[in-house]
Design an enzyme around this catalytic site. Structure first.
Site, PDB file in Angstrom:
ATOM      1  N   SER A   1       0.746  -0.930  -0.239  1.00  0.00           N
ATOM      2  CA  SER A   1       0.272  -0.172  -0.120  1.00  0.00           C
ATOM      3  C   SER A   1       0.268   1.080  -0.361  1.00  0.00           C
ATOM      4  O   SER A   1       2.036   0.916  -0.242  1.00  0.00           O
ATOM      5  CB  SER A   1      -0.963   0.155   0.976  1.00  0.00           C
TER       6      SER A   1
ATOM      7  N   ASP B   1      -1.124  -1.639  -4.244  1.00  0.00           N
ATOM      8  CA  ASP B   1      -2.296  -2.183  -4.108  1.00  0.00           C
ATOM      9  C   ASP B   1      -3.136  -0.374  -3.654  1.00  0.00           C
ATOM     10  O   ASP B   1      -2.466   0.553  -2.858  1.00  0.00           O
ATOM     11  CB  ASP B   1      -2.277  -2.736  -2.542  1.00  0.00           C
TER      12      ASP B   1
ATOM     13  N   GLU C   1     -10.930  -0.480  -9.909  1.00  0.00           N
ATOM     14  CA  GLU C   1     -11.274  -0.360  -9.169  1.00  0.00           C
ATOM     15  C   GLU C   1     -12.951  -0.116  -9.782  1.00  0.00           C
ATOM     16  O   GLU C   1     -12.460   1.251  -9.848  1.00  0.00           O
ATOM     17  CB  GLU C   1     -11.415  -0.664  -7.725  1.00  0.00           C
TER      18      GLU C   1
ATOM     19  N   HIS D   1     -12.996  -4.674   3.084  1.00  0.00           N
ATOM     20  CA  HIS D   1     -10.869  -4.527   3.682  1.00  0.00           C
ATOM     21  C   HIS D   1     -11.524  -5.005   5.316  1.00  0.00           C
ATOM     22  O   HIS D   1     -12.258  -4.180   6.118  1.00  0.00           O
ATOM     23  CB  HIS D   1     -10.864  -3.197   3.749  1.00  0.00           C
ATOM     24  N   GLY D   2     -10.464  -5.788   6.286  1.00  0.00           N
ATOM     25  CA  GLY D   2     -10.422  -5.620   7.492  1.00  0.00           C
ATOM     26  C   GLY D   2     -10.808  -6.847   8.052  1.00  0.00           C
ATOM     27  O   GLY D   2     -11.884  -8.038   7.459  1.00  0.00           O
TER      28      GLY D   2
ATOM     29  N   GLY E   1     -10.300 -10.334   1.013  1.00  0.00           N
ATOM     30  CA  GLY E   1     -10.136 -11.390   0.952  1.00  0.00           C
ATOM     31  C   GLY E   1      -9.784 -12.177   2.781  1.00  0.00           C
ATOM     32  O   GLY E   1      -9.475 -13.274   2.531  1.00  0.00           O
TER      33      GLY E   1
ATOM     34  N   ASN F   1      -6.875 -10.831  -2.367  1.00  0.00           N
ATOM     35  CA  ASN F   1      -6.445 -10.257  -1.850  1.00  0.00           C
ATOM     36  C   ASN F   1      -6.230 -10.215  -0.351  1.00  0.00           C
ATOM     37  O   ASN F   1      -7.229 -10.315   0.010  1.00  0.00           O
ATOM     38  CB  ASN F   1      -6.300  -8.384  -1.608  1.00  0.00           C
TER      39      ASN F   1
HETATM   40  P1  13P Z   1      -8.181  -8.025   3.836  1.00  0.00           P
HETATM   41  O1  13P Z   1      -7.553  -6.945   4.502  1.00  0.00           O
HETATM   42  O2  13P Z   1      -9.397  -7.732   4.347  1.00  0.00           O
HETATM   43  O3  13P Z   1      -7.421  -8.813   3.670  1.00  0.00           O
HETATM   44  O4  13P Z   1      -7.968  -7.197   1.927  1.00  0.00           O
HETATM   45  C1  13P Z   1      -6.619  -6.581   1.710  1.00  0.00           C
HETATM   46  C2  13P Z   1      -6.511  -6.329   0.768  1.00  0.00           C
HETATM   47  O5  13P Z   1      -8.120  -6.335  -0.380  1.00  0.00           O
HETATM   48  C3  13P Z   1      -6.071  -5.563  -0.117  1.00  0.00           C
HETATM   49  O6  13P Z   1      -5.516  -4.685  -0.762  1.00  0.00           O
END
Ligand code: 13P
Length: 285
Positions: free
Chosen positions: A56, A91, A143, A186-187, A216, A236
């Site tokens: 990132s 990312d 995206e 995410h998260g 993911g 991801n």
């Molecule tokens: P997570 O933090 O849910 O694994 O997502 C990661 C992601 O999509 C990074 O772009």
């Protein structure tokens, strides 16, 4: 004797094309520092699977900059004799400028995330990134819709991608892979997610480009498997690595309050990172 090292740094295209052809998946594991990069490379090399190292903008800044990331990854590949294909992928690049900086430093792939803009503006920015990236053989992911986040432990702010817009977007931009919002966030979250499997299948059949799942983490194996079967080709994973590493390090510190050697403290989460990677890879084996 001179040691000949072939550094298998590649963009995302070949590995994802292969995944699309075989209805399989390649994982993006996000890196944060030297140790994480090392643990991910070691485990994927042991399992003999290609890997996309997601970085990132925040992690890049934390590590010191785009050049640090590229030199670090290249040096680890060389010194650890890593011989799987490895991609260094920005990312959620937030602008043309940050994608350009990554490519100029030697990232082999970028994601431009202009999904917060109206569709035509998203197309305009993404097209510029594609034009620049392709001059340097870097691949581009983009995206559409909005992958959600977490608020008070539950998923929020998801805007599902629209099929027709996806088709138009891919054609208008020339991107190499598409990250459509499909209901993931995410998260680490609590509660149910509504993943639009029908949308994944329709996009997979209707588009030539591989499909990417963001967010993911904290998904059951069955959900990941079904998503792959429907046509997801890249998943991801970031938060699962962080959460499991954190759990292991907290336990280590609690059990070893007098150990202050940072190598021991940071490495106490190594097995946890290995285990997350292995369990994700096992889904597709
Ligand atoms: P997570 O933090 O849910 O694994 O997502 C990661 C992601 O999509 C990074 O772009």
């Amino acid at each position: 004797m001179i040691k000949l090292v072939i550094i298998m740094l590649v963009n995302n295209n070949e590995m994802l094309k292969e995944a699309k052809k075989n209805k399989s998946v390649v994982y993006q594991f996000n890196i944060n520092n030297l140790e994480w990069t090392r643990f991910i490379l070691e485990k994927c090399n042991e399992l003999k699977v290609p890997v996309i190292l997601g970085v990132s903008e925040g992690a890049t800044k934390y590590m010191g900059g785009y050049n640090v990331v590229v030199y670090l990854v290249r040096a680890l590949i060389s010194d650890l004799n890593i011989d799987i294909p490895v991609s260094i992928h920005l990312d959620h690049g937030s602008s043309f400028e940050s994608c350009k900086k990554a490519i100029d430093a030697g990232f082999t792939s970028v994601m431009i995330d202009a999904s917060k803009y109206e569709l035509e503006e998203n197309i305009r920015i993404t097209k510029d990134v594609v034009a620049y990236a392709h001059r340097f053989n870097a691949s581009v992911e983009a995206e559409i819709g909005h992958v959600g986040g977490i608020e008070d432990g539950v998923s929020s702010n998801i805007l599902l991608a629209d099929y027709d817009e996806c088709v138009h977007f891919v054609k208008a931009t020339g991107i190499d892979s598409l990250a459509p919002a499909i209901g993931t966030v995410h998260g680490i979250y609590k509660g149910e997610l509504n993943i639009d499997y029908e949308l994944i299948s329709k996009l997979s059949k209707g588009l030539d480009v591989p499909l990417v799942m963001h967010g993911g983490s904290s998904l059951d194996d069955a959900i990941l498997l079904k998503s792959i079967e429907c046509g997801i080709n890249k998943i991801n994973v970031n938060s699962d690595l962080q959460a499991e590493w954190h759990k292991a390090v907290c336990k280590f510190i609690e059990e070893n309050p007098n150990v202050y050697d940072p190598r021991k403290v940071i490495s106490s989460g190594k097995q946890a990172i290995y285990d997350v990677i292995e369990s994700k890879i096992n889904i597709i084996k």
